[in-house]
Write a protein that holds these residues in place. Sequence first.
Motif, PDB file in Angstrom:
ATOM      1  N   ALA A  82       2.738   3.551   6.853  1.00 22.51           N
ATOM      2  CA  ALA A  82       3.809   3.609   7.171  1.00 22.51           C
ATOM      3  C   ALA A  82       5.295   2.165   5.737  1.00 22.51           C
ATOM      4  N   LYS A  83       4.471   1.696   5.593  1.00 26.34           N
ATOM      5  CA  LYS A  83       5.339   0.864   4.579  1.00 26.34           C
ATOM      6  C   LYS A  83       4.932   1.735   2.913  1.00 26.34           C
ATOM      7  N   LEU A  84       3.910   2.173   2.743  1.00 22.24           N
ATOM      8  CA  LEU A  84       3.630   2.989   1.207  1.00 22.24           C
ATOM      9  C   LEU A  84       4.987   4.221   1.756  1.00 22.24           C
ATOM     10  N   SER A  85       4.943   4.996   2.383  1.00 22.82           N
ATOM     11  CA  SER A  85       5.742   5.990   1.814  1.00 22.82           C
ATOM     12  C   SER A  85       7.564   4.719   2.807  1.00 22.82           C
ATOM     13  N   ALA A  86       7.762   4.347   2.986  1.00 25.91           N
ATOM     14  CA  ALA A  86       9.218   3.435   2.596  1.00 25.91           C
ATOM     15  C   ALA A  86       9.213   3.006   1.554  1.00 25.91           C
ATOM     16  N   TYR A  87       8.079   2.443   1.316  1.00 26.80           N
ATOM     17  CA  TYR A  87       8.260   1.973  -0.060  1.00 26.80           C
ATOM     18  C   TYR A  87       8.593   2.785  -1.303  1.00 26.80           C
ATOM     19  N   ILE A  88       7.752   4.191  -0.838  1.00 26.56           N
ATOM     20  CA  ILE A  88       7.873   5.498  -2.448  1.00 26.56           C
ATOM     21  C   ILE A  88       9.361   6.050  -1.759  1.00 26.56           C
TER      22      ILE A  88
END
Length: 155
Positions: free
Chosen positions: A142-148
């Motif tokens: 979830a954090k990776l998706s938001a970061y991207i």
Amino acid sequence: MHFWKWFGLQGKLWATGGGYSVYEAKPSWQSVVSGTPGRRLLPDISFDAAQSTGALIYNYGQLQQIGGTSLASPIFVGLWARLQTANSNSLGFPAASFYSAISSTPSLVHDVKSGNNGYGGYGYKAATGWDYPTGWGSLDIAKLSAYIKSNGFAH
């Protein structure tokens, strides 16, 4: 977090691989990991590999629990395909992007900070940040998706 172990080389207790290549030079994107030889470092990230905590699947009509690369690789490929689709297939090579993103935003992973992948003096010890047994650790999807979405990913 802890990682699984198995009996391997010469009857010694081992778990994940890890280390560095004897053939490939260290790519420029791995320069954020200091104090390592000038060779390609492994792994980049980690996934659950223990059969005991793996996925339940049907195989030849039988319910079976699997783990290891047979589980981790398809999970990563599916994750990366979904991230690519959500970002118009514009994401570059993931490993190169992970080193930049995770080194500046460590909350993108669940860092494995203790344990080892060997026994009796064999293997490597986990530590804060990138390490030989677990790479950066496991992704917080979830954090990776938001970061991207906010920052993009290098090509």
